[in-house]
Design a protein around this motif. Structure first.
Motif: not given
Lengths: 776, 141
Positions: A90-99, A239-246, A337-339, A462-470
């Motif tokens: 959702v955080l990512y979508s705020i910047y991805y989706l135009d108003r 990123a959300y449905l078709h990779s991480a959750t659903m 996916f976010m990248v 994506p930074m937070l997720l990569i932080a998780g990776v590391v």
């Protein structure tokens, strides 16, 4: 817990109002609070002394369908993934989706999905689970088709819907059989009676039905074809449905039911085979893709196959590796996916052939991508979590228990080789993804936009997720005891603490990793020499073509069948309907010997009744001989009002009142519709068709008389009316029995009826309005 | 579209429509204990609206009842579903109803039932459906 599950759904009702001010405040900012607060609520449960909790809320207790929420380690893992990744998305979508986009729709669908997914992983009741399961399919359909003006989006949405709902329905079949065999609707209750299920004759059917549900949802071979087309969805959704959750709901289902089936040999054979084939096929196909998101889609398919295979193995180490990889996959694949979305957003294309040399232009994105892809490839470095789970996977494949005969032993022997084979291609496409985009010559002329680094807000998720990776890579045991172990024990109770560390010594799994890296590197460097192989295998043979062909054939066939009777003549429709009722009812009456006649309990016939019936009959006959539109409507009105008078005579004021008003309103409706019709003409029909009509109508009338007489005379069932008369006041608190039945005792029927009414009205509205639009 | 210009119809409509509307409310409220209910109440209300439409035409209706009848449908459905969901708050199965008797000044002892809320949902849905269908067909060119 029910509040946590339903919170996104309830919040969705406020989105339409919040999206009104989207130009001042992006709607996503409000939505972000929801998954975040649920995440915080559930994260409190993480700890070494966690024990499963259960909460029950009644829904339809008479059918055994209740909101039974059961939180164990496995559910907790998924709940945290859903809400954690959900917050980042959702955080990512705020910047991805135009108003200027339809933000309201987007977030309503997304919140609906969140509730559905939380419901799937928390429900202990199979039927509630199924309901939520289908809701995930529907919200996925809506999200894939979000850009509905694109033909590919609609195609992808429909495809995913058809395949996953097909699986969902067969899963429902499996659940029904399971609940019949075990006489319970609770999953934990079924697991307790595993012996009963394993000795049941229905076992193969149950297994196949449930596996179909899981395989279609988790895009397993050969049902994987919907996932690449689902990539038409906005990237946050992918990123959300078709990779991480659903898509992991299928894995969840297998994991949930594996305590029930794991001793059944075919469970091991089918799940492992399908999983390992999916792993190989997905990674092999990923290398030929040119669209960044398509590479990631096939990569997701192959990773899901790998986890599926491990769930099939069912050994202690395999189960632990599976849950570990579910977590790891969510981190690196989500970030990739976010990248991909960032690259798409900043360059205007996702075609890898047009991209290249972005390293200097987008350094931060490139850094994130290198961690993500190398982790996905399983490169042996001590700060990449993907390596650990891949190593555990190899470990699991070589430590499969021997035994069994025939297929099972053959499978056990071949799995390690297939695992290495699939992983080689995983390595190749990971390298291809990174080096293809970020190194090599820059082709700025081919790009629709001038590329530059993404805004910080977009990079945050994506930074937070990569932080998780590391973090997981550096301290692989940080979540084991408190979190992952609980998930593993929920799947296989004998699971124990697996100490994950980087250097095991020079043992088989590590050698396998080295082979993967070596051969993968060689294949990647020589890629352009061997990629023509895709023209031969799979070439034109694909399940996509099968799907398209099947769909086309079904379309043609149904069109032929439908056009056969839907020929546009209303008269024909009525004849078909009445004729069918006539034949079916009459034959049923004969077969069951249903016709009885008795003259007990008859009331006297009064003159006034006779008079009313006479008028009705005259009016009905008169309609046939009238050739004036207005007259026909009015005469039909006489029939209706006559019936209303009969209701009055028989002291049914409610019916009489309703009949009167309905009659009035429908006369108006008739007049209005007839206003648009052409002038009635003298009907010119052959004698044969006139006789046909006469036979049909007289026959139908006679049939209704027979049914009426039998209904009065037969004593097959005792009448329920006494029950209503007695309990209407004491249970329903009303003297008007009709009303009490409508709103209380049969309230659910009424609810469905008014829903149908509402849908019909909106359908009529859109039919009229859409035709207007097309005419213009 | 034809333009109605009928003095007698218009004069009587302004009277009859209000009687009908009042009767509809009566039917809705009394439905639990004497003939009536949400369904027929909704139909009578629609009949009144349609009568006004026939006498005064679409523009006048839109002015005196500034309601989009299409939105009345989901509102009615939401009320009905909401009544059903409300049961969960009291930890009883979906769509469980209850009732009670209260002493109110002037009216004396009256009965209040949750079934009434559900009936209001039915009333609004039926009203919205009927008007949506009829007025759309009527205004179709």
């Amino acid at each position: 817990m029910i509040f946590a599950v339903l919170l996104p759904f309830i919040f969705a009702f406020f989105i339409p109002f919040l999206s009104k001010i989207k130009h001042r405040i992006h709607t996503g900012i409000f939505v972000l609070l929801i998954p975040l607060s649920i995440f915080i609520y559930f994260v409190r449960f993480v700890g070494t002394n966690f024990s499963p909790t259960r909460q029950t809320y009644n829904w339809i207790p008479s059918l055994g369908i209740n909101f039974d929420f059961y939180l164990d380690g496995l559910s907790l893992l998924f709940v945290l993934l859903i809400t954690g990744i959900g917050s980042l998305v959702v955080l990512y979508s705020i910047y991805y989706l135009d108003r200027s986009e339809r933000l309201g729709h987007f977030y309503v669908y997304l919140l609906m999905f969140m509730t559905a997914m939380l419901g799937v992983v928390l429900s202990d009741n199979v039927f509630v689970l199924y309901t939520f399961w289908e809701l995930t399919s529907i919200s996925s359909f809506l999200l894939i088709g979000y850009w509905h003006f694109k033909e590919r989006s609609r195609y992808g949405a429909l495809k995913s819907m058809l395949i996953t709902v097909f699986g969902g329905l067969s899963m429902l079949g499996g659940f029904v059989l399971l609940s019949i065999v075990t006489k319970t609707t609770s999953i934990q209750g079924m697991i307790e009676q595993a012996d009963l299920v394993l000795n049941s004759n229905y076992l193969p059917l149950i297994l196949i039905f449930i596996l179909l549900g899981a395989f279609t949802k988790s895009a397993q071979f050969p049902f994987h074809i919907w996932l690449p087309d689902a990539m038409e969805a906005p990237t946050p959704v992918s990123a959300y449905l078709h990779s991480a959750t659903m898509v992991k709901a299928g894995l969840f289902l297998i994991a949930r039911f594996s305590p029930l089936f794991h001793t059944y040999e075919w469970f091991y054979i089918i799940v492992s085979t399908v999983g390992i084939i999916t792993l190989c096929w997905g990674s092999y196909m990923a290398v030929r893709q040119t669209d960044l998101k398509a590479i990631l889609a096939f990569s997701t398919i192959s990773q899901l196959g790998m986890i599926m295979a491990m769930l099939g193995f069912g050994t202690k180490i395999a189960i632990f590796a599976a849950v570990f990889h579910i977590l790891n996959h969510a981190t690196f694949k989500g970030s990739l996916f976010m990248v991909a979305g960032i690259i798409d957003h900043e360059t205007g294309t996702r075609d890898i052939r047009k991209l290249g040399g972005l390293l200097t232009l987008m350094p931060i994105t490139a850094t994130l991508a290198i961690f993500g892809t190398f982790s996905m490839a399983g490169v042996p470095l001590p700060f990449l979590n993907g390596f650990y789970s891949k190593e555990l996977f190899f470990d699991a494949t070589v430590k499969l228990p021997d035994g069994g005969a025939g297929i099972a032993s053959l499978l056990t022997a071949s799995i390690p080789y297939l695992a290495v084979f699939g992983s080689i291609f995983t390595f190749v496409y990971s390298m291809y993804f990174f080096f293809g985009v970020f190194t090599g010559p820059q082709k700025l002329a081919l790009l629709p936009k001038k590329p530059h680094e993404a805004p910080f807000g977009m990079l945050m998720s994506p930074m937070l997720l990569i932080a998780g990776v590391v973090i997981i890579g550096l301290f692989p045991n940080s979540f084991n005891a408190s979190f992952l172990l609980h998930a593993a024990t929920a799947v296989n109770p004998s699971s124990e603490f697996v100490d994950v560390y980087f250097w095991h010594g020079f043992i088989t799994p590590f050698k396998m990793s080295l082979i993967v890296v070596g051969v993968g590197l060689a294949l990647f460097l020589t890629r352009r020499y061997w990629k023509n192989i895709y023209n031969f295998f799979p070439g034109k043979l694909s399940f996509n073509n099968l799907y398209d062909g099947l769909l086309e054939k079904v379309d043609q066939y149904t069109a032929t069948v439908t056009n056969f009777y839907m020929n546009g003549s209303l008269k024909n429709y009525v004849a078909i309907i009445i004729g069918t009722i006539f034949i079916v009812t009459l034959s049923f009456m004969f077969i069951t010997d249903g016709f009885t006649i008795s003259n007990d309990n008859l009331a006297d016939v009064t003159g006034i009744e006779l008079a009313v019936v006479f008028i009705i009959a005259i009016a009905a006959i008169a309609t046939i001989f009238t050739n004036h539109k207005l007259a026909i409507i009015l005469i039909t009105g006489v029939v209706g009002y006559g019936v209303a008078i009969l209701f009055v005579i028989y002291r049914a004021p409610d019916l009489a009142l309703t009949q009167l008003v309905i009659e009035t309103v429908s006369v108006v409706l008739f007049l209005l519709s007839f206003y648009h019709f052409p002038k009635l003409q003298k009907r010119e029909e052959s004698i044969a068709s006139k006789w046909m009509n006469a036979t049909l109508s007289i026959g139908f009338g006679a049939l209704i008389i027979l049914v009426g007489i039998s209904a009065h005379s037969s004593s097959w069932f005792s009448s329920i009316s006494d029950y209503f008369i007695e309990t209407s006041y004491s249970l329903g608190g009303g003297d008007n029995i009709v009303n009490v039945i409508l709103v209380d005792m049969r309230g659910l029927d009424t609810l469905f009826e008014i829903t149908v009414l509402g849908i019909a009205a909106l359908a009529i509205f859109s039919l009229i309005k859409l035709r207007d639009k097309e005419a213009k | 579209m034809y333009k109605p210009n009928d003095l007698i119809l218009r004069t009587t409509t302004s009277l009859i429509a209000f009687i009908l509307l009042g009767f509809a409310v009566y039917l809705l409220l009394a439905g639990h204990n004497s003939p009536g209910g949400g369904f027929v109440g909704g139909l009578v209300t629609s009949a009144a609206v349609i009568l006004m439409y026939m006498a005064y035409g679409m523009e006048t209706i839109a002015k005196i009842i500034p309601v989009n009848f299409r939105t009345v449908i989901p509102v009615g459905l939401l009320i009905a579903v909401g009544t059903g969901l409300g049961s969960f708050v009291f930890d009883v199965p979906f769509l469980s109803h209850t009732f009670g008797y209260f002493n109110v000044p002037i009216f004396g002892k009256i009965e209040l039932a949750t079934a009434m809320l559900f009936d209001i949902g039915v009333y609004l849905t039926v009203l919205g459906v009927t008007i949506t269908i009829i007025l759309n067909i009527a205004n179709d060119q």
